[in-house]
Scaffold this motif. Structure first.
Motif, short mmCIF file in Angstrom:
data_model
loop_
_atom_site.label_atom_id
_atom_site.label_comp_id
_atom_site.label_asym_id
_atom_site.label_seq_id
_atom_site.Cartn_x
_atom_site.Cartn_y
_atom_site.Cartn_z
N ASP A 138 0.82 -1.22 0.00
CA ASP A 138 0.00 0.00 0.00
C ASP A 138 0.85 1.27 0.00
O ASP A 138 0.35 2.36 0.23
CB ASP A 138 -0.95 0.01 1.20
CG ASP A 138 -0.23 -0.05 2.55
OD1 ASP A 138 1.01 -0.25 2.55
OD2 ASP A 138 -0.89 0.09 3.59
N GLU A 139 2.14 1.13 -0.28
CA GLU A 139 3.09 2.24 -0.23
C GLU A 139 3.68 2.60 -1.58
O GLU A 139 4.14 3.73 -1.80
CB GLU A 139 4.23 1.86 0.74
CG GLU A 139 5.39 2.82 0.83
CD GLU A 139 6.63 2.21 1.49
OE1 GLU A 139 7.64 2.92 1.58
OE2 GLU A 139 6.58 1.02 1.90
N PHE A 140 3.67 1.67 -2.53
CA PHE A 140 4.52 1.79 -3.73
C PHE A 140 4.25 3.04 -4.56
O PHE A 140 5.15 3.56 -5.22
CB PHE A 140 4.41 0.54 -4.60
CG PHE A 140 3.11 0.36 -5.34
CD1 PHE A 140 2.96 0.82 -6.64
CD2 PHE A 140 2.04 -0.29 -4.73
CE1 PHE A 140 1.78 0.65 -7.33
CE2 PHE A 140 0.85 -0.47 -5.41
CZ PHE A 140 0.71 0.00 -6.71
N GLU A 141 3.03 3.56 -4.53
CA GLU A 141 2.71 4.74 -5.34
C GLU A 141 3.25 6.03 -4.74
O GLU A 141 3.27 7.07 -5.41
CB GLU A 141 1.21 4.86 -5.53
CG GLU A 141 0.61 3.77 -6.41
CD GLU A 141 -0.88 3.93 -6.60
OE1 GLU A 141 -1.30 4.27 -7.71
OE2 GLU A 141 -1.62 3.70 -5.61
N ARG A 142 3.71 6.00 -3.49
CA ARG A 142 4.14 7.22 -2.81
C ARG A 142 5.66 7.30 -2.61
O ARG A 142 6.15 8.28 -2.03
CB ARG A 142 3.45 7.33 -1.44
CG ARG A 142 1.94 7.49 -1.54
CD ARG A 142 1.31 7.74 -0.19
NE ARG A 142 1.44 6.59 0.70
CZ ARG A 142 0.63 5.53 0.68
NH1 ARG A 142 -0.34 5.46 -0.23
NH2 ARG A 142 0.79 4.55 1.54
#
Length: 335
Positions: free
Chosen positions: A188-192
C-alpha cells in the motif's frame, strides 16, 4: 486513463505470447543459525530458482528508537555480515544470482512502516545508524558482485519524512556499488515512494488483498488483481522502470488472500488449495508481462527437509502442493 492502461496491458501481453521470457525467479532465503551447505542450495536449484534474497538483519528496540544494532555475535550466523558473505558465495558457486536485502526488525514485531522519530535529533541519529547499516552491506555487495541491492524494506514513514537523506544515501551507494538498486515498498506504499527514478526496479512486497473467500478460485484472484495490476503497470510506464516483487507469497490457510500480510500464529486452519490457487493466479497474471521483472517467494528455509509440510499454515511453500506450481512456472520462465 483506465481504458488506455488496459490497452497497454493487452498489447504487452500479446507481445509476450509464445516467448520464453527470462524472469527473476527468486526465493527469500531465510537466515539460519549455521552456514549453508551444497545440499541446501541444491533444493533451491530443484525448483528452477535462479536468484535468492539474502537477508541480514538489524534490530531496533522501540519504534521511536534511533539506534540500529547489527552484525553482532548474539545474532544468528545468517543475519550477520559473515553469514551473508557465506550465503552469497555458496549461491554464486551454483549459478544463483543474489539480491542483498538488509532488513530491520523492531522489538515485538512492530511493523517497520511505523518507524518514526519524535525529534530532529533522533531523526539525525537514525539516519546515521541506518547509513552505517546499509553501507556495511553495500560494500559487501560490491565486493562480492551481488546483482541487486535492496536499500530498505517497508519503511514508509522514514522514507516520506526524510527524502533528502534517502537521495543522498542512493548517491553514496552508487559511488561504490555498480549493480542494480531497488527498494522494497509495502503493497500500500509503492505509489508514494519519491525516488523510483533513481533506482533500477520498482520494488513491491506484494501482499495485496485480493479476495475474502475462504478458498478463492484462480478466477476470483485474477479479478482481485486487476486494479492493483493497472496501478503497477501505470507506474512502471511513468517511471520507465520494471516492477520487481521483492517479496510475494501466501500462507497455506483459509482466507489467505483476504489479508495476505498476516503473521498471527493463531490464524485460520491449513488450506493447501488456497495457497496453490494464489500461486497460480500470480504467475498467470504477471510472469508473462514485459514490464514485470520477476519476484522472490516468501519464504525459503535452509532446512528444506523439515520446513513447511501439509500441517503447516505459514508462508513457506516447502513440502506443500504449491511447491510444484512454483517449480513448473520457474522452469517455464527461466533464462
Amino acid at each position: 486513463m483506465e481504458k488506455w492502461v488496459l490497452l497497454v496491458l493487452c498489447s504487452l501481453q500479446m507481445a509476450c505470447v509464445g516467448q520464453g521470457i527470462g524472469k527473476i525467479n527468486g526465493v527469500s532465503f531465510v537466515a539460519s543459525r549455521e552456514a549453508i551447505e551444497q545440499q541446501q542450495v541444491k533444493e533451491v536449484l530443484n525448483i528452477h530458482a535462479n536468484s535468492a534474497a539474502v537477508m541480514p538483519f538489524g534490530f531496533i528496540r522501540e519504534v521511536n528508537n534511533p539506534q540500529i544494532t547489527f552484525n553482532t555475535e548474539r545474532q544468528w550466523f545468517g543475519e550477520t555480515k559473515e553469514g551473508a558473505k557465506q550465503y552469497i558465495e555458496m549461491l554464486h558457486k551454483n549459478g544463483v544470482s543474489v539480491m542483498m536485502k538488509p532488513q530491520l526488525w523492531i522489538s515485538k514485531g512492530v511493523f517497520t512502516g511505523k518507524l518514526k522519530m519524535d525529534t530532529e535529533e533522533h531523526w539525525q541519529q537514525l539516519e546515521k545508524s541506518y547509513h552505517d547499516f546499509i553501507m556495511t552491506y553495500a560494500r559487501l555487495a560490491a565486493e562480492n558482485k551481488v546483482d541487486i541491492l535492496c536499500i530498505g524494506t517497508e519503511l514508509e514513514q522514514f522514507v516520506l519524512a526524510r527524502p533528502k537523506f534517502w537521495n543522498t544515501l542512493i548517491g553514496e551507494i552508487r559511488q561504490i556499488y555498480t549493480g542494480k538498486l531497488t527498494y522494497a515498498s509495502n503493497w500500500d506504499e509503492f505509489e508514494r515512494v519519491p525516488f523510483w527514478e533513481r533506482l533500477d526496479f520498482i520494488g513491491v512486497d506484494a501482499y495485496f488483498p485480493l479476495s475474502e473467500a475462504k478458498t478463492p478460485t484462480v478466477k476470483e484472484l485474477v479479478k482481485g488483481w486487476k486494479p492493483w495490476k493497472i496501478k503497477m503497470a501505470t507506474l512502471s510506464t511513468e517511471k520507465k522502470k520494471p516492477v520487481l516483487f521483492t517479496e510475494y507469497g501466501y500462507r497455506s490457510m483459509d482466507y489467505t488472500a483476504k489479508k495476505p500480510w498476516l503473521v498471527d500464529r493463531t490464524e485460520e486452519q491449513p488450506n493447501m488449495i488456497s495457497q496453490v490457487n494464489c500461486k497460480k493466479a500470480i504467475y498467470d497474471e504477471f510472469w508473462s508481462e514485459e514490464w514485470f521483472a520477476g519476484g522472490y517467494v516468501w519464504k525459503w528455509f535452509a532446512d528444506h527437509e523439515n520446513a513447511g509440510g501439509e500441517n503447516d499454515n505459514r508462508f513457506t511453500p516447502q513440502n506443500k502442493p504449491s511447491l510444484q506450481v512454483i517449480r513448473e512456472n520457474y522452469k517455464k520462465y527461466s533464462e
